[in-house]
Design a protein around this motif. Sequence first.
Motif, PDB file in Angstrom:
ATOM      1  N   UNK A   1     -47.856 -13.542   9.503  1.00  0.00           N
ATOM      2  CA  UNK A   1     -48.964 -13.675  10.450  1.00  0.00           C
ATOM      3  C   UNK A   1     -49.309 -15.150  10.658  1.00  0.00           C
ATOM      4  N   UNK A   2     -49.286 -15.930   9.622  1.00  0.00           N
ATOM      5  CA  UNK A   2     -49.611 -17.360   9.752  1.00  0.00           C
ATOM      6  C   UNK A   2     -48.588 -18.092  10.619  1.00  0.00           C
ATOM      7  N   UNK A   3     -47.308 -17.768  10.451  1.00  0.00           N
ATOM      8  CA  UNK A   3     -46.273 -18.384  11.281  1.00  0.00           C
ATOM      9  C   UNK A   3     -46.461 -18.038  12.747  1.00  0.00           C
ATOM     10  N   UNK A   4     -46.780 -16.771  13.031  1.00  0.00           N
ATOM     11  CA  UNK A   4     -46.973 -16.352  14.420  1.00  0.00           C
ATOM     12  C   UNK A   4     -48.169 -17.067  15.033  1.00  0.00           C
ATOM     13  N   UNK A   5     -49.273 -17.165  14.290  1.00  0.00           N
ATOM     14  CA  UNK A   5     -50.452 -17.873  14.804  1.00  0.00           C
ATOM     15  C   UNK A   5     -50.150 -19.357  15.042  1.00  0.00           C
ATOM     16  N   UNK A   6     -49.359 -19.976  14.211  1.00  0.00           N
ATOM     17  CA  UNK A   6     -49.018 -21.395  14.389  1.00  0.00           C
ATOM     18  C   UNK A   6     -48.210 -21.611  15.660  1.00  0.00           C
ATOM     19  N   UNK A   7     -47.274 -20.715  15.942  1.00  0.00           N
ATOM     20  CA  UNK A   7     -46.490 -20.831  17.179  1.00  0.00           C
ATOM     21  C   UNK A   7     -47.380 -20.638  18.392  1.00  0.00           C
ATOM     22  N   UNK A   8     -48.325 -19.699  18.318  1.00  0.00           N
ATOM     23  CA  UNK A   8     -49.240 -19.469  19.442  1.00  0.00           C
ATOM     24  C   UNK A   8     -50.133 -20.700  19.644  1.00  0.00           C
ATOM     25  N   UNK A   9     -50.576 -21.317  18.598  1.00  0.00           N
ATOM     26  CA  UNK A   9     -51.446 -22.495  18.713  1.00  0.00           C
ATOM     27  C   UNK A   9     -50.710 -23.647  19.415  1.00  0.00           C
ATOM     28  N   UNK A  10     -49.493 -23.830  19.069  1.00  0.00           N
ATOM     29  CA  UNK A  10     -48.725 -24.919  19.697  1.00  0.00           C
ATOM     30  C   UNK A  10     -48.511 -24.652  21.176  1.00  0.00           C
ATOM     31  N   UNK A  11     -48.195 -23.404  21.549  1.00  0.00           N
ATOM     32  CA  UNK A  11     -47.988 -23.080  22.968  1.00  0.00           C
ATOM     33  C   UNK A  11     -49.286 -23.213  23.746  1.00  0.00           C
ATOM     34  N   UNK A  12     -50.397 -22.739  23.199  1.00  0.00           N
ATOM     35  CA  UNK A  12     -51.678 -22.866  23.884  1.00  0.00           C
ATOM     36  C   UNK A  12     -52.081 -24.334  24.017  1.00  0.00           C
TER      37      UNK A  12
END
Length: 421
Positions: free
Chosen positions: A139-150
């Motif tokens: 879950x942390x990895x997925x949130x980190x990727x979303x943060x970078x894209x946003x």
Amino acid sequence: MSFRDLRNFTEMMRALGYPRLISMENFRTPNFTLVAEILIWLVKRYEPQMDIPTDVDTESDRIFFIKAVAQFMATKAHIKLNTKRLYQADGYAVKEMLKITSVLYSAMKTKEMALGDRVEEDNSKFKFDLGSRVSDLKVARQLASEITSKGASLYDLLGKEVDLREMRTAAIARPLEINETEKALRAAIKEVLENVEKTKDMLNNVVSDETSLEAKIEKKKQELERNQKRLQTLQSVRPAFMDEYEKIEEELQKQYETFVEKFRNLSFLESQLEEYHRLEQERFEEAENTLRMMQHKLREEERNQMKSSLKDEDSDMDVPEDEGSDSDMDEFRPPKPRPTRNTMAGRGAARFIGNMQGGDSDETEDSEIDVDEDDEEDEEGEEEENKDLDDDSLEGPTSKTSRPARGGMRPPLLEESDNDF
């Protein structure tokens, strides 16, 4: 009141810690003292500082008490209680008290669940679950990727803010055109008016429907009144066939009574007939048994008579011929043959008539008569034989040699003379 509600109420009160044991039989009859005690305990459990009058001796005190409890629950707990059912103090009052107990019971359950969750959290602090940690990493990895894209998309939009700011300020500074505004307002007003017209038409339709329904209701009421009047007239008028109906009903009652009496008599007679047949059958069986016993007894007597007659004949034949003879002559004298008789053969030929089975009474009587006649003939034959034997013993040796035996041929005796004496 249902059994389930009463059971749930007693279980909830026991779980909440009510000091008294409540039975399901307490609310079969009105029990206001118990209901008042339970309500006071529930109010104190909900609000310990609440003061409620506990006097319930008179009717007015009971009414005031019920009103105070209902008002408190309505204002504090937002629970609406039916005061009339509470005043009844029976099964219906249980339904009203169940509303309060269910709220307190659910609060107790949530508190227990929160305490349980807290204990579980405290225990989980000292435990290390590798599976949960792996899922948290994903879950942390997925949130980190979303943060970078946003963040990248936000940076692009902020880069366009300079051009967009100028366009926004120009649009705000531009004066509004009155014609376009008027057109927009007129269009909105027109649409609103159309909606109003549609609503008025619907209201008019509702009014017309209401008038038609009222007319129909009036018409139905008039028909109901006419039918009620007609029913009253029909109930007041006695039908023409009622007299005949009552007469036929009385005749039917009489016929039924006679039928019951005859049926009872017939049942009694049938039972008597069955009893008579049973007694006849028992008598017949008893007569057969007695006849069978009599036949057996007669046969035994006949055998005994035959044995005794044979013994008598043997004793008669053993008598010495001459008592005055010397001992020497008796020794040298040849033995006298014993007369034999075919009595058994002579008797058995015409002795028994009939069979060994139990038969009709006439046959048994004939057989008994034949047996008696044969016994008489045998006795006469035995007397004649005894006479002949006596005559033989008196006549002497000459007559004995010349006379044959009755039952068969006797062997010839030796010639004796007077010199032997």
